[in-house]
Design an enzyme around this catalytic site. Sequence first.
Site, mmCIF file in Angstrom:
data_model
loop_
_atom_site.group_PDB
_atom_site.id
_atom_site.type_symbol
_atom_site.label_atom_id
_atom_site.label_comp_id
_atom_site.label_asym_id
_atom_site.label_seq_id
_atom_site.Cartn_x
_atom_site.Cartn_y
_atom_site.Cartn_z
ATOM 1 N N GLY A 45 4.731 -11.383 6.710
ATOM 2 C CA GLY A 45 4.827 -10.897 5.345
ATOM 3 C C GLY A 45 3.766 -11.575 4.494
ATOM 4 O O GLY A 45 3.283 -12.658 4.832
ATOM 5 N N GLN A 50 0.263 -14.655 -3.227
ATOM 6 C CA GLN A 50 -0.354 -15.485 -2.198
ATOM 7 C C GLN A 50 -1.842 -15.213 -2.042
ATOM 8 O O GLN A 50 -2.536 -15.970 -1.370
ATOM 9 C CB GLN A 50 0.341 -15.273 -0.855
ATOM 10 C CG GLN A 50 1.764 -15.799 -0.832
ATOM 11 C CD GLN A 50 2.381 -15.583 0.525
ATOM 12 O OE1 GLN A 50 2.917 -14.515 0.801
ATOM 13 N NE2 GLN A 50 2.293 -16.595 1.376
ATOM 14 N N CYS A 98 5.706 -20.637 5.742
ATOM 15 C CA CYS A 98 4.990 -19.815 4.758
ATOM 16 C C CYS A 98 3.492 -20.000 4.935
ATOM 17 O O CYS A 98 3.023 -21.129 5.116
ATOM 18 C CB CYS A 98 5.422 -20.236 3.356
ATOM 19 S SG CYS A 98 4.661 -19.310 2.022
ATOM 20 N N GLU A 141 9.615 -12.820 0.973
ATOM 21 C CA GLU A 141 8.491 -12.234 0.223
ATOM 22 C C GLU A 141 8.895 -11.886 -1.202
ATOM 23 O O GLU A 141 8.120 -12.066 -2.144
ATOM 24 C CB GLU A 141 7.929 -11.012 0.955
ATOM 25 C CG GLU A 141 7.368 -11.309 2.332
ATOM 26 C CD GLU A 141 6.373 -12.471 2.370
ATOM 27 O OE1 GLU A 141 5.594 -12.634 1.407
ATOM 28 O OE2 GLU A 141 6.387 -13.227 3.361
#
Length: 184
Positions: A45, A50, A98, A141
Amino acid sequence: MILPIYAYGQPVLKKVAQDIGPDYEGLEQLIADMWETMEHANGVGLAAPQIGRSIRLFVVDSGPMHEEGEEHLGVRKVFINAEILEEAGDDCFYTEGCLSIPDINGEVERPEEITIRWQDENFVEHTETFKGLNARVIQHEYDHIEGILFIEYLKPLKMRLIKRKLEKISKGEVDAAYRMKFRK
């Protein structure tokens, strides 16, 4: 085009993202770039914050999280202007990581099931219920567009243990297998 992933410490990761409309300039290319960036980094994801965009957009491909031969049970979707409507089921723990926080993972408790409303890349509205790993990836997400990082769910002891690593990531002192953008 593969974009740099914004690292822990970048202010955009802590902002609540803004809704967008069909007139958002360059959206089709942005989505294509997000897929390419996520796949290059071996992620499941990627949310727009990001990559430095504070907009309510994320992509998910949870297939690789499923057992070999069951990848088809995963979800591969674009989520625009998403809103979680309901959480249900037991809270379950699962180890999360992450792309913005490389080399750190931890046990995160999340509801087993969510119902979410969103628009796809053509701005068609959907409402669907997801369970298990698919729900978990979507929630992770979704948190990004709410300005929340998975580490905020970790127990205080775990946070103390990773504090120094987080400081190093925010300073750019980390080796990731993909391009990253650090706070100056």
